[in-house]
Design an enzyme around this catalytic site. Structure first.
Site, mmCIF file in Angstrom:
data_model
loop_
_atom_site.group_PDB
_atom_site.id
_atom_site.type_symbol
_atom_site.label_atom_id
_atom_site.label_comp_id
_atom_site.label_asym_id
_atom_site.label_seq_id
_atom_site.Cartn_x
_atom_site.Cartn_y
_atom_site.Cartn_z
ATOM 1 N N ASN A 2 0.853 -1.199 0.000
ATOM 2 C CA ASN A 2 0.000 0.000 0.000
ATOM 3 C C ASN A 2 0.888 1.249 0.000
ATOM 4 O OD1 ASN A 2 -1.487 2.245 0.970
ATOM 5 N ND2 ASN A 2 -3.018 0.893 1.884
ATOM 6 N N HIS A 5 -3.531 7.062 14.322
ATOM 7 C CA HIS A 5 -3.347 5.715 14.880
ATOM 8 C C HIS A 5 -1.985 5.133 14.455
ATOM 9 C CE1 HIS A 5 -5.330 5.906 11.029
ATOM 10 N NE2 HIS A 5 -4.835 4.725 10.720
ATOM 11 N N ASP A 35 -1.097 -3.502 10.258
ATOM 12 C CA ASP A 35 -2.459 -3.867 9.894
ATOM 13 C C ASP A 35 -3.387 -2.951 10.667
ATOM 14 O OD1 ASP A 35 -3.773 -5.730 8.067
ATOM 15 O OD2 ASP A 35 -4.909 -6.325 9.820
ATOM 16 N N TYR A 92 -10.703 5.173 4.660
ATOM 17 C CA TYR A 92 -11.849 5.772 5.338
ATOM 18 C C TYR A 92 -11.563 7.207 5.811
ATOM 19 C CZ TYR A 92 -13.501 0.917 5.469
ATOM 20 O OH TYR A 92 -13.907 -0.348 5.123
ATOM 21 N N PHE A 94 -6.291 8.409 2.473
ATOM 22 C CA PHE A 94 -6.790 7.243 1.742
ATOM 23 C C PHE A 94 -7.828 6.518 2.606
ATOM 24 C CE2 PHE A 94 -4.613 3.650 3.899
ATOM 25 C CZ PHE A 94 -3.735 4.352 4.705
HETATM 26 P P1 IMP Z 1 -4.932 -3.002 6.011
HETATM 27 O O1 IMP Z 1 -5.593 -4.336 6.098
HETATM 28 O O2 IMP Z 1 -4.141 -2.635 7.203
HETATM 29 O O3 IMP Z 1 -4.175 -2.798 4.742
HETATM 30 O O4 IMP Z 1 -6.048 -1.872 5.964
HETATM 31 C C1 IMP Z 1 -7.399 -2.153 5.931
HETATM 32 C C2 IMP Z 1 -8.171 -1.016 5.350
HETATM 33 O O5 IMP Z 1 -8.264 -0.019 6.357
HETATM 34 C C3 IMP Z 1 -7.550 -0.336 4.149
HETATM 35 O O6 IMP Z 1 -8.006 -0.871 2.962
HETATM 36 C C4 IMP Z 1 -8.067 1.065 4.282
HETATM 37 O O7 IMP Z 1 -9.324 1.159 3.701
HETATM 38 C C5 IMP Z 1 -8.230 1.235 5.760
HETATM 39 N N1 IMP Z 1 -7.131 2.009 6.344
HETATM 40 C C6 IMP Z 1 -5.932 1.573 6.804
HETATM 41 N N2 IMP Z 1 -5.220 2.604 7.291
HETATM 42 C C7 IMP Z 1 -5.996 3.702 7.114
HETATM 43 C C8 IMP Z 1 -5.803 5.076 7.398
HETATM 44 O O8 IMP Z 1 -4.778 5.536 7.903
HETATM 45 N N3 IMP Z 1 -6.832 5.877 7.077
HETATM 46 C C9 IMP Z 1 -8.001 5.440 6.517
HETATM 47 N N4 IMP Z 1 -8.219 4.186 6.209
HETATM 48 C C10 IMP Z 1 -7.217 3.320 6.513
#
Ligand code: IMP
Length: 201
Positions: free
Chosen positions: A9, A179, A69, A153, A151
């Site tokens: 990502n 976070h 994650d 949410y 990006f």
């Molecule tokens: P992942 O499984 O950690 O890659 O993230 C899960 C999902 O959470 C991603 O597809 C994003 O939609 C969302 N996400 C992760 N980090 C952020 C952030 O910092 N801001 C907003 N959405 C996030």
């Protein structure tokens, strides 16, 4: 000290690079390791998924690996989408589709019932090293998308104490309070300790 950021990502890579920029760490991304493909996130918890990503990349590279994650936990939805945040509206869902689904599910809830928190778990894996650092930010989900930065949410999430969304913040501000920033503050302490013990190469 070398660390591989174990994610495809590009938004996360950029945020992690910005937040760790003052550390004496050579940060590599998976662009340097094209042979490492998509890592399936099939764990039951954020911790499981973060560990799986960092472990996979460490096994492939032999270099200390750091994976994040993240989940958005919405109180009115019993903590969903949580660990399923990426595929909330289906496999390979876009950020827009996930945001639309979240707005739909929360339509019937008034502002005071729209509490949510972002939770970020970071795993650091190396030779004999298995460390976890976590950070969270409480806030709420607003009722329309606002802002163009960030990006995922970000356009729907307002952290407590702010009246703009993450997506309306510039990257410096998001990276100070997010976070991910909170989890990385703890990760920095771990990396400094490992470096002092000469355990991270
Ligand atoms: P992942 O499984 O950690 O890659 O993230 C899960 C999902 O959470 C991603 O597809 C994003 O939609 C969302 N996400 C992760 N980090 C952020 C952030 O910092 N801001 C907003 N959405 C996030």
């Amino acid at each position: 000290m070398k660390v591989v950021i174990a994610t495809h990502n590009r938004h996360k890579v950029q945020e992690i690079r910005d937040i760790l920029s003052e550390q004496e760490i050579e940060l590599l991304s998976l662009d340097s390791f094209p042979e490492i493909g998509e890592i399936i996130e099939d764990g039951d918890t954020l911790e499981d998924n973060a560990r799986k990503k960092a472990r996979t990349v460490y096994n492939a590279t032999g270099i200390l690996s750091l994976a994040d994650d993240t989940g958005l936990e919405v109180e009115a939805l019993g903590g969903r989408p949580g660990v399923y945040s990426a595929r909330y509206s289906g496999e390979h869902a876009t950020y827009e589709q996930n945001n639309r689904k979240l707005l739909g599910e929360l339509k019937k809830f008034p502002p005071e019932k729209r509490k949510a928190k972002f939770r970020c778990v970071i795993s650091i894996i190396g030779k004999g090293i298995d460390e976890i650092a976590a950070g969270e930010v409480p806030g709420r989900i607003i009722d329309e998308v606002r802002g163009k930065n960030g990006f995922g949410y970000d356009p729907l999430f307002m952290a407590d104490g702010y009246d703009i969304t993450y997506a309306e913040m510039d990257s410096d501000l998001k990276n100070k309070l997010s976070h991910r920033a909170r989890a990385l503050e703890k990760a920095k302490i771990i990396l400094t300790r490992l470096s002092g013990e000469n355990r991270a190469m």
